[in-house]
Motif scaffolding. Structure first.
Motif, PDB file in Angstrom:
ATOM      1  N   GLU A  44     -18.350  51.844  10.866  1.00 37.38           N
ATOM      2  CA  GLU A  44     -18.243  51.718  12.320  1.00 37.38           C
ATOM      3  C   GLU A  44     -18.146  53.090  12.982  1.00 37.38           C
ATOM      4  N   LEU A  45     -17.383  53.994  12.398  1.00 31.94           N
ATOM      5  CA  LEU A  45     -17.275  55.336  12.970  1.00 31.94           C
ATOM      6  C   LEU A  45     -18.612  56.070  12.897  1.00 31.94           C
TER       7      LEU A  45
ATOM      8  N   ALA B 252     -11.528  61.684  12.365  1.00 32.30           N
ATOM      9  CA  ALA B 252     -11.071  60.436  11.739  1.00 32.30           C
ATOM     10  C   ALA B 252     -11.950  60.079  10.542  1.00 32.30           C
ATOM     11  N   LEU B 253     -13.276  60.203  10.722  1.00 29.11           N
ATOM     12  CA  LEU B 253     -14.193  59.888   9.623  1.00 29.11           C
ATOM     13  C   LEU B 253     -13.985  60.834   8.446  1.00 29.11           C
ATOM     14  N   GLN B 254     -13.786  62.114   8.709  1.00 33.90           N
ATOM     15  CA  GLN B 254     -13.557  63.077   7.630  1.00 33.90           C
ATOM     16  C   GLN B 254     -12.313  62.726   6.823  1.00 33.90           C
ATOM     17  N   HIS B 255     -11.257  62.302   7.506  1.00 35.79           N
ATOM     18  CA  HIS B 255     -10.038  61.908   6.792  1.00 35.79           C
ATOM     19  C   HIS B 255     -10.277  60.644   5.964  1.00 35.79           C
TER      20      HIS B 255
ATOM     21  N   GLU C  34     -13.163  59.646   4.682  1.00 39.26           N
ATOM     22  CA  GLU C  34     -14.007  60.015   3.531  1.00 39.26           C
ATOM     23  C   GLU C  34     -13.187  60.733   2.477  1.00 39.26           C
ATOM     24  N   ALA C  35     -12.257  61.581   2.916  1.00 37.18           N
ATOM     25  CA  ALA C  35     -11.389  62.274   1.954  1.00 37.18           C
ATOM     26  C   ALA C  35     -10.513  61.280   1.200  1.00 37.18           C
ATOM     27  N   ALA C  36     -10.073  60.244   1.892  1.00 42.89           N
ATOM     28  CA  ALA C  36      -9.186  59.255   1.260  1.00 42.89           C
ATOM     29  C   ALA C  36      -9.867  58.528   0.114  1.00 42.89           C
ATOM     30  N   THR C  37     -11.184  58.409   0.174  1.00 47.13           N
ATOM     31  CA  THR C  37     -11.900  57.684  -0.888  1.00 47.13           C
ATOM     32  C   THR C  37     -11.973  58.488  -2.182  1.00 47.13           C
ATOM     33  N   THR C  38     -11.674  59.782  -2.126  1.00 47.46           N
ATOM     34  CA  THR C  38     -11.823  60.634  -3.312  1.00 47.46           C
ATOM     35  C   THR C  38     -10.487  61.047  -3.913  1.00 47.46           C
TER      36      THR C  38
ATOM     37  N   SER D  69      -2.979  58.109   1.144  1.00 51.40           N
ATOM     38  CA  SER D  69      -2.131  57.595   2.220  1.00 51.40           C
ATOM     39  C   SER D  69      -1.999  58.621   3.334  1.00 51.40           C
ATOM     40  N   TYR D  70      -1.830  59.887   2.969  1.00 56.62           N
ATOM     41  CA  TYR D  70      -1.716  60.946   3.981  1.00 56.62           C
ATOM     42  C   TYR D  70      -3.004  61.041   4.794  1.00 56.62           C
ATOM     43  N   GLU D  71      -4.152  61.009   4.130  1.00 60.61           N
ATOM     44  CA  GLU D  71      -5.427  61.106   4.841  1.00 60.61           C
ATOM     45  C   GLU D  71      -5.622  59.918   5.789  1.00 60.61           C
ATOM     46  N   LEU D  72      -5.199  58.741   5.370  1.00 57.89           N
ATOM     47  CA  LEU D  72      -5.325  57.565   6.238  1.00 57.89           C
ATOM     48  C   LEU D  72      -4.424  57.689   7.464  1.00 57.89           C
ATOM     49  N   GLU D  73      -3.235  58.231   7.274  1.00 51.80           N
ATOM     50  CA  GLU D  73      -2.335  58.451   8.413  1.00 51.80           C
ATOM     51  C   GLU D  73      -2.939  59.457   9.400  1.00 51.80           C
TER      52      GLU D  73
END
Length: 437
Positions: A203-204, A387-390, A392-396, A403-407
């Motif tokens: 969506e982003l 937001a998208l960069q965070h 994408e980082a969370a998936t790796t 959890s930090y990246e999602l926050e």
């Protein structure tokens, strides 16, 4: 500006400068209605008038004499635009009348409103979020139906709803990861953790892909028409406009300075720029025009590179790498070369003009034309990209770091709608507004 003077009663002319049948002076704040009592005389006082009603009467000067006949509309907080008590005085739209009414309101104790301060108060009162406030500005500045429609959708909360849906998906993933960290033996189904995250990122990406179209619909696009001398640049400009704006002759090098004309195409306000023909020349004036044409091409949102299909082809390598449509002109004459990648047109007969307009639309708007909501400001695009960069980082990353990246992604999304944003960002948004809105 954000926290300064928000308890003041403010006043401003809320209609555009110039002469009109009706003009409006707006008052908002704790003393708006008592101040209107002293400024306006009707069958009853504004402070005793129910919300949503209007009074007919006269606006008074300091001696109690009439400045003008008019209406007074009464709105009461928290259900007004600003969330405060509001009085709007409608008079004849003479600049002299409006200036005198505003001056009298300031003499009675109101403060002159700053740019965008009425909408700022609506935002701070929770009547609008920041994306809706930006939509107000876009609606005021809308030059085309597409820009108006996008601004109206934003004002109605369409973008806010899309962002809220993304926030819900991210929150689902974050909750699933936190549950997994607290109760590792239980496990978390894939649809509760990974699927919402994939949907949020998709969506982003869709929203970010609309950003160029959103900017162009709001501020307009510059389209440079370039090519060799006598390639048909001025003829094509006239054909796209539907009237003769540029002088057309068979003599090469006629256009030495650039010429601009306005056109609406695919809902985007476009500035067409007819430029000097590109060639080597010893003529000092023409050479200056050639340099100017190259500069205009490099700063355009889209370049139409015209090549005469009736003459041997002579490419222009210095323009490679620019956003460009290649156009083979003079198709009413026998062509001496063919290029399947080039659009073919005849300014004389109109052949290919419809296809050219569609190609320009596709080049400017891309897939955004099929999207209901567009991002319309650099601030919104920046927040969405972060937001998208965070995400994408969370998936790796391992769950603890994810959890930090999602926050952080949720923080960026909150900034997009203005629910958690620094004051300097808010000030930057409202600084672009006109006084009175």
């Amino acid at each position: 500006m954000t926290r300064l003077g928000l308890q003041d009663t403010i006043a401003a002319v809320a209609t555009a400068p110039g002469h009109a049948g009706v003009g409006v002076v707006r008052l908002s704040g704790p003393d708006a209605l008592p101040l209107a009592d002293r400024l306006f005389a009707g069958r009853r006082t504004p402070s005793r008038t129910p919300a949503g009603r209007f009074l007919y009467g006269q606006v008074l000067d300091e001696q109690g004499e009439a400045l003008d006949d008019g209406l007074c509309l009464v709105f009461r907080g928290p259900h007004s635009y600003t969330g405060e008590d509001v009085a709007e005085l409608q008079t004849h739209g003479s600049p002299a009348v409006l200036e005198r009414v505003l001056t009298r309101a300031l003499e009675l104790g109101a403060r002159a409103a700053r740019p965008g301060e009425f909408t700022l108060r609506a935002y701070l009162a929770g009547r609008l979020d920041l994306s809706q406030a930006e939509a107000v500005l876009n609606l005021v500045n809308a030059q085309t139906e597409t820009a108006r429609r996008q601004a109206t959708l934003g004002l109605q909360g369409a973008l806010s709803e899309r962002i809220a849906a993304v926030q819900r998906q991210v929150t689902r993933t974050l909750s699933a990861i936190q549950a997994l960290l607290d109760y590792p033996e239980e496990g978390v189904p894939e649809e509760e953790r990974d699927r919402p995250l994939r949907q949020a990122m998709a969506e982003l990406r869709t929203l970010i892909s609309t950003s160029r179209a959103g900017r162009l619909a709001t501020r307009g696009a510059r389209l440079a028409i370039v090519g060799r001398p006598n390639a048909g640049k001025s003829s094509l400009l006239n054909a796209l406009l539907g009237y003769e704006r540029s002088i057309v002759t068979s003599r090469p090098g006629t256009t030495r300075d650039y010429l601009e004309a306005q056109l609406e195409l695919a809902g985007v306000p476009i500035t067409l720029v007819d430029t000097a023909g590109l060639r080597l020349t010893d003529d000092e004036i023409e050479a200056a025009g050639v340099r100017q044409a190259e500069t205009l091409a490099r700063h355009a949102d889209l370049v139409l590179l015209l090549e005469d299909g009736h003459q041997p082809r002579d490419p222009l390598p210095q323009l490679e790498g620019l956003p460009m449509l290649r156009v083979q002109t003079k198709q009413d004459l026998p062509p001496v070369w063919q290029d399947p990648a080039a659009l073919t047109v005849s300014a004389r007969t109109g052949e290919g003009l419809a296809e050219l307009r569609e190609a320009i639309r596709a080049a400017l708007l891309g897939d955004a034309a099929r999207s209901e909501v567009w991002l319309g400001s650099e601030r919104q695009v920046d927040a969405a990209r972060r937001a998208l960069q965070h995400l994408e980082a969370a998936t790796t990353l391992p769950d603890e770091l994810a959890s930090y990246e999602l926050e952080q992604a949720l923080q960026a999304l909150s900034e997009l709608t203005g629910r958690d944003v620094q004051e300097d960002v808010i000030d930057g948004v409202f600084r672009n507004f006109c006084v009175g809105k």
